[in-house]
Design an enzyme around this catalytic site. Structure first.
Site, PDB file in Angstrom:
ATOM      1  N   GLY A 267       0.765  -1.238   0.000  1.00 47.18           N
ATOM      2  CA  GLY A 267       0.000   0.000   0.000  1.00 47.18           C
ATOM      3  C   GLY A 267       0.792   1.282   0.000  1.00 47.18           C
ATOM      4  O   GLY A 267       1.663   1.537  -0.839  1.00 47.18           O
TER       5      GLY A 267
ATOM      6  N   THR B 234      -1.517  -9.251   4.206  1.00 48.07           N
ATOM      7  CA  THR B 234      -0.317  -9.957   4.685  1.00 48.07           C
ATOM      8  C   THR B 234      -0.658 -11.243   5.417  1.00 48.07           C
ATOM      9  O   THR B 234       0.259 -11.975   5.813  1.00 48.07           O
ATOM     10  CB  THR B 234       0.500  -9.051   5.630  1.00 48.07           C
ATOM     11  OG1 THR B 234      -0.318  -8.664   6.726  1.00 48.07           O
ATOM     12  CG2 THR B 234       0.997  -7.813   4.892  1.00 48.07           C
TER      13      THR B 234
ATOM     14  N   ARG C 172      17.339   7.473  38.190  1.00 47.03           N
ATOM     15  CA  ARG C 172      18.541   7.106  38.950  1.00 47.03           C
ATOM     16  C   ARG C 172      18.205   6.056  40.001  1.00 47.03           C
ATOM     17  O   ARG C 172      18.967   5.135  40.246  1.00 47.03           O
ATOM     18  CB  ARG C 172      19.129   8.351  39.611  1.00 47.03           C
ATOM     19  CG  ARG C 172      19.854   9.279  38.631  1.00 47.03           C
ATOM     20  CD  ARG C 172      20.237  10.586  39.312  1.00 47.03           C
ATOM     21  NE  ARG C 172      19.061  11.366  39.677  1.00 47.03           N
ATOM     22  CZ  ARG C 172      19.034  12.316  40.607  1.00 47.03           C
ATOM     23  NH1 ARG C 172      20.136  12.564  41.305  1.00 47.03           N
ATOM     24  NH2 ARG C 172      17.941  13.001  40.849  1.00 47.03           N
TER      25      ARG C 172
ATOM     26  N   LYS D 278       4.906  19.090  49.292  1.00 47.22           N
ATOM     27  CA  LYS D 278       6.047  18.394  49.897  1.00 47.22           C
ATOM     28  C   LYS D 278       5.596  16.970  50.232  1.00 47.22           C
ATOM     29  O   LYS D 278       4.618  16.781  50.951  1.00 47.22           O
ATOM     30  CB  LYS D 278       6.487  19.115  51.172  1.00 47.22           C
ATOM     31  CG  LYS D 278       7.842  18.690  51.706  1.00 47.22           C
ATOM     32  CD  LYS D 278       8.974  19.135  50.787  1.00 47.22           C
ATOM     33  CE  LYS D 278      10.340  18.924  51.413  1.00 47.22           C
ATOM     34  NZ  LYS D 278      10.593  19.841  52.535  1.00 47.22           N
ATOM     35  N   HIS D 279       6.281  15.998  49.678  1.00 47.12           N
ATOM     36  CA  HIS D 279       5.946  14.590  49.894  1.00 47.12           C
ATOM     37  C   HIS D 279       4.473  14.316  49.568  1.00 47.12           C
ATOM     38  O   HIS D 279       3.749  13.681  50.341  1.00 47.12           O
ATOM     39  CB  HIS D 279       6.274  14.163  51.315  1.00 47.12           C
ATOM     40  CG  HIS D 279       7.730  14.271  51.641  1.00 47.12           C
ATOM     41  ND1 HIS D 279       8.710  13.704  50.866  1.00 47.12           N
ATOM     42  CD2 HIS D 279       8.380  14.901  52.664  1.00 47.12           C
ATOM     43  CE1 HIS D 279       9.897  13.975  51.375  1.00 47.12           C
ATOM     44  NE2 HIS D 279       9.731  14.697  52.462  1.00 47.12           N
TER      45      HIS D 279
ATOM     46  N   GLY E 172      12.612  23.137  49.637  1.00 47.10           N
ATOM     47  CA  GLY E 172      12.843  21.906  48.885  1.00 47.10           C
ATOM     48  C   GLY E 172      11.574  21.307  48.325  1.00 47.10           C
ATOM     49  O   GLY E 172      11.534  20.115  48.010  1.00 47.10           O
TER      50      GLY E 172
ATOM     51  N   ASN F 232      -6.238  11.005  57.062  1.00 46.49           N
ATOM     52  CA  ASN F 232      -7.335  11.935  57.329  1.00 46.49           C
ATOM     53  C   ASN F 232      -6.873  13.363  57.076  1.00 46.49           C
ATOM     54  O   ASN F 232      -5.814  13.752  57.530  1.00 46.49           O
ATOM     55  CB  ASN F 232      -7.796  11.814  58.780  1.00 46.49           C
ATOM     56  CG  ASN F 232      -8.561  10.528  59.041  1.00 46.49           C
ATOM     57  OD1 ASN F 232      -9.457  10.179  58.291  1.00 46.49           O
ATOM     58  ND2 ASN F 232      -8.209   9.831  60.112  1.00 46.49           N
TER      59      ASN F 232
ATOM     60  N   HIS G   8      -5.673   7.984  49.870  1.00 49.30           N
ATOM     61  CA  HIS G   8      -4.709   7.165  50.613  1.00 49.30           C
ATOM     62  C   HIS G   8      -3.408   6.983  49.840  1.00 49.30           C
ATOM     63  O   HIS G   8      -3.339   7.282  48.663  1.00 49.30           O
ATOM     64  CB  HIS G   8      -5.322   5.787  50.907  1.00 49.30           C
ATOM     65  CG  HIS G   8      -6.470   5.868  51.870  1.00 49.30           C
ATOM     66  ND1 HIS G   8      -7.779   5.761  51.465  1.00 49.30           N
ATOM     67  CD2 HIS G   8      -6.500   6.075  53.207  1.00 49.30           C
ATOM     68  CE1 HIS G   8      -8.567   5.882  52.525  1.00 49.30           C
ATOM     69  NE2 HIS G   8      -7.817   6.077  53.593  1.00 49.30           N
TER      70      HIS G   8
END
Length: 529
Positions: free
Chosen positions: A38, A70, A218, A280-281, A310, A423, A529
């Site tokens: 094609g 094919t 890393r 943060k986190h 940070g 919570n 959670h």
């Protein structure tokens, strides 16, 4: 089976024509015969490359709008035959089956077709059949056959042929086969996921998920954990599709936190004014609106200046130089925004380790989609939490009714609480968080922690009292007892937003009335959670 195996014949059938003519020219220059179909054959011929039609090999024309071309023993025999098996070689000779040493196939653009919102029949017609069948056949026979399914592998293929005088090594063919099986697996996963949605099947008996490698990392959450980052092909604005302008490579934790930050700030439309979220986190340390981006950042920063160090900063508007200057005053890991002007980029250029990411826009937090996580022996799959509450959805359950200004803070606090680990307790005043309590086993503890943080910030800023005085407080789930609510009242909260639905709602409402609070129920909870 020899390690090195020469490539004498290739079959090329691609939907994505990127790099096709360059590949064809390089293969042809090596004397490799090219079979094709094609549009691929047409493009190669137009580039002056000799091509033999697959229909000439099969002695069978393409038919049924290209559905059958094919799927033929002379093609699959050429891919599957073991070259060192006398019986296989005899069958090839007896049935005039040519060896195919290289298969180059990329599939019909099914994922792109779905992403464009095509109708059911159009999506069905973009499901490739012959391509996956050939890919699987070639990958199974990787002892002798090379299978290339990504444009990114054209250059490594040509380098391998150059290094081995027209042959490829077994290790190279193994890697190609690995990629090939992953591609057909991802393709089938995309089809099954689309079909589950198309026929409104929320819990199909079998689920498949797939991704494409964006980068190796890393390490994971900790240095002893290997990790990698994969994209899901959805194109959703965010960390997976952002452009990184500077700074070192993102880490596992950077990516996770940046995603949390951007999803949170996307709750606030640019048309409603500038907004900023600092994470943060994976939890917000501060979220705010302001008259300017700089003001929004400063108010978010003032919620918890210690945790902001940070952290990750997400903005809902194009980053400007004034805001960039304020952010650059402390160590910040990542800044993500729907754009950044040249002046802002110049400011950050002085901070080599700061990563600046820009996106095509904000994420649509009302979008449907799936979220999943691994558990031992399985996966938990659920709808993305795209629940939204407006003022019209709220039910006032106390004697006192919140004012318009209080109502605005309540809705702001509710949006933030959705993105705080349970919570969750969030205090808000004048369009900014002033205390965030996250991830505690007790709702009372979350209320206490958030209030204590507000007190510490008031001391650090030289304020006469904590900003929780006169604040709105949001709880991501109902108060099971009145103690958490009373702790918020003791911290100075004057209004409360919570889902309601506890066995002790009447007790909690009575406590709110006695404390002079205005409280509204949403009827929706936001566990995270």
């Amino acid at each position: 089976m020899p390690d090195l195996h020469p490539v004498r014949r290739a079959l090329i059938s691609v939907s994505d024509k990127t790099g096709l003519t360059e590949l064809g020219e390089a293969l042809s220059a090596r004397g490799i015969e090219i079979l094709s179909t094609g549009g691929s054959a047409k493009a190669l011929r137009e580039a002056g490359i000799a091509v033999r039609d697959v229909a000439e090999v099969t002695d069978f024309p393409e038919m049924m709008d290209g559905r059958v071309k094919t799927l033929h023993p002379r093609i699959h025999g050429g891919l599957l035959a073991l070259r060192d098996n006398p019986e296989h070689r005899g069958a090839m000779k007896g049935h005039d089956i040519p060896e195919i040493d290289l298969l180059v196939v990329n599939l019909y653009p099914f994922e792109e077709t779905v992403a464009k919102g095509a109708d059911y029949e159009t999506c069905i017609e973009n499901i490739d059949i012959g391509g996956p069948a050939m890919i699987r056949a070639a990958a199974k026979n990787h002892g002798f056959v090379n299978v290339v399914v990504d444009v990114e592998d054209y250059a490594p293929l040509l380098a391998e042929l150059e290094a081995n005088d027209g042959a490829t090594s077994y290790a190279f063919r193994q890697k190609l086969a690995l990629t090939a099986y992953a591609r057909t697996g991802a393709y089938d996963a995309a089809v099954s996921a689309w079909m589950a949605g198309a026929i409104d099947e929320p819990a199909p008996r079998r689920r498949a998920f797939a991704g494409t490698l964006a980068q190796t990392l890393r390490y994971g959450e900790n240095p002893h954990q290997a990790a990698a980052f994969y994209t899901d092909g959805s194109g959703r604005p965010g960390v997976a599709t952002a452009v990184q302008h500077q700074g070192k490579e993102l880490s596992y934790n950077n990516i996770n936190d940046t995603d949390a930050a951007f999803e949170l700030v996307s709750e606030f439309l640019p048309s409603d004014g500038p907004a900023c979220a600092i994470i943060k986190h994976a939890n917000p340390s501060g979220v705010a609106r302001g008259a300017t981006l700089k003001e929004a950042y400063q108010k978010a920063f003032d919620c918890d200046r210690t945790s902001a160090f940070g952290g990750i900063v997400a903005l809902n508007q194009v980053l400007d130089a004034e805001t960039a200057e304020a952010i650059a005053e402390i160590f910040t890991e990542v800044v993500i925004a729907p754009g950044a002007d040249d002046a802002a980029k110049a400011v950050f250029a002085r901070k080599k380790n700061l990563r600046l990411l820009t996106t095509s826009g904000l994420a649509d937090t009302s979008d449907a989609g799936l979220a999943w996580r691994q558990v031992s022996g399985g996966l938990l799959v659920q709808d993305r939490d795209n629940g939204r509450i407006t003022a019209a959805d709220l039910k006032v359950v106390t004697k006192r009714v919140p004012t318009d200004a209080e109502l605005a803070d309540l809705l702001f606090a509710w949006k933030v609480a959705k993105h705080v680990k349970s919570n969750a307790i969030v205090y808000v005043k004048d369009g900014a968080t002033v205390g965030v309590g996250a991830g505690q086993m007790s709702r009372l503890d979350s209320a206490l922690i958030a209030a204590k943080k507000a007190e510490r910030m008031a001391e650090a800023m030289g304020l006469p009292e904590a900003l929780t005085k006169g604040s709105a407080v949001a709880s991501d789930a109902f108060f099971p007892f009145a103690d958490g609510l009373l702790e918020a009242a003791a911290a100075g909260a004057s209004t409360v937003i919570q889902p309601g639905g506890s066995m002790r709602d009447a007790e909690v409402i009575a406590a709110a009335d006695e404390a002079g609070l205005a409280m509204v129920f949403t009827g929706m909870r936001h566990f995270r959670h």
